[in-house]
Design an enzyme around this catalytic site. Structure first.
Site, short mmCIF file in Angstrom:
data_model
loop_
_atom_site.label_atom_id
_atom_site.label_comp_id
_atom_site.label_asym_id
_atom_site.label_seq_id
_atom_site.Cartn_x
_atom_site.Cartn_y
_atom_site.Cartn_z
CD GLU A 270 -2.69 -1.46 2.39
OE1 GLU A 270 -3.89 -1.49 2.37
OE2 GLU A 270 -2.18 -1.31 3.55
CG ASP B 3 -11.58 -8.54 -0.41
OD1 ASP B 3 -10.43 -7.71 -0.07
OD2 ASP B 3 -12.38 -8.68 0.46
N1 ADE Z 1 -8.73 -5.53 3.49
C1 ADE Z 1 -9.12 -5.56 2.09
N2 ADE Z 1 -10.09 -6.67 2.07
C2 ADE Z 1 -10.35 -7.22 3.20
C3 ADE Z 1 -11.44 -7.88 3.87
N3 ADE Z 1 -12.17 -8.88 3.20
N4 ADE Z 1 -11.43 -7.92 5.33
C4 ADE Z 1 -10.50 -6.92 6.13
N5 ADE Z 1 -9.88 -6.26 5.67
C5 ADE Z 1 -9.69 -6.09 4.15
#
Ligand code: ADE
Length: 231
Positions: free
Chosen positions: A13, A197
């Site tokens: 990041e 995601d």
């Molecule tokens: N950061 C990116 N995706 C995530 C997820 N599914 N759960 C927690 N933090 C995240």
């Protein structure tokens, strides 16, 4: 000139930002490395905290108390809750909460402890600047509620609970803790996330494949904000 902190959780990041610093100096402190330098004529201090609320709080407090930063910009990735958010889209937090803070056994609401608040709002002027940057780039950036907890969410039931309980649009693992620190120390702050995601993936979803790409989208946006910030 006021110093700007740029914080993320993971190397992916923050590396795209460190790579662009001029006159970079490294400081080792509290089991971490802080990168001091200049970007677009502004003094900045950049760090990745490591994942989770405790590391993020430590790093945010260090950037403010030890390095004297007066504004903090957070860059990183998040899981989408709001179905309008697709992989690679950006969300600006207008408020954040801790979805795993739970003393409901004592009759308190989820996310609340006495002396605190369920939601911590981000700094309006920085949200406005973020919207201006988005407009200039010709992209749509959603603003909304981000829920934070020390859990990677890959479970539709937990995701649905977070959505229902906090009306959250996205979730991640650091933002609300940074918000608590900045709010307590009177520092303006901005939390940006690019979606990596949908927080409900099965075992064959390749998180790492989207992490790097989405992290870069967020980092590029944050660098444009630094350019536009007043001294
Ligand atoms: N950061 C990116 N995706 C995530 C997820 N599914 N759960 C927690 N933090 C995240």
């Amino acid at each position: 000139m006021s110093k700007i902190a740029i914080l993320g959780a993971m190397e992916e990041e923050i590396e795209p930002i460190i790579a662009k610093l001029e006159g970079k100096k490294e400081h080792k402190y509290a089991n971490n490395t802080y990168y001091e330098g200049r970007y677009a004529g502004k003094e900045v201090v950049v760090a990745y905290s490591k994942i989770g609320k405790v590391f993020a709080s430590l790093t945010a407090a260090t950037l403010i108390e030890r390095f004297g930063c007066e504004k903090l910009l957070f860059s990183g990735v998040a899981g989408a809750i709001n179905p309008q958010l697709q992989i690679g889209d950006l969300i600006i937090a207008d408020k954040l909460c801790q979805h795993d803070l739970d003393i409901t056994a004592f009759g308190h609401p989820d996310g609340f402890v006495p002396g605190g608040a369920v939601f911590v709002p981000t700094t309006d002027t920085l949200v406005t600047l973020g919207r201006e940057v988005a407009k200039q780039k010709g992209i749509t950036v959603k603003s909304g509620t981000i829920a934070t907890g020390d859990q990677f969410i890959a479970d539709p039931e937990r995701k649905a609970w977070i959505e229902k309980t906090f009306n959250a649009d996205a979730l991640e693992m650091e933002g609300a803790s940074v918000a608590v620190v900045c709010d307590a120390l009177g520092v303006e702050f901005f939390i940006l996330r690019a979606i990596s995601d949908a927080a409900d993936m099965g075992a064959n979803f390749d998180f790492d494949a989207f992490l790097e790409k989405s992290a870069k989208v967020s980092a590029d946006f944050i660098l444009e904000m630094v350019q536009k910030l007043d001294g």
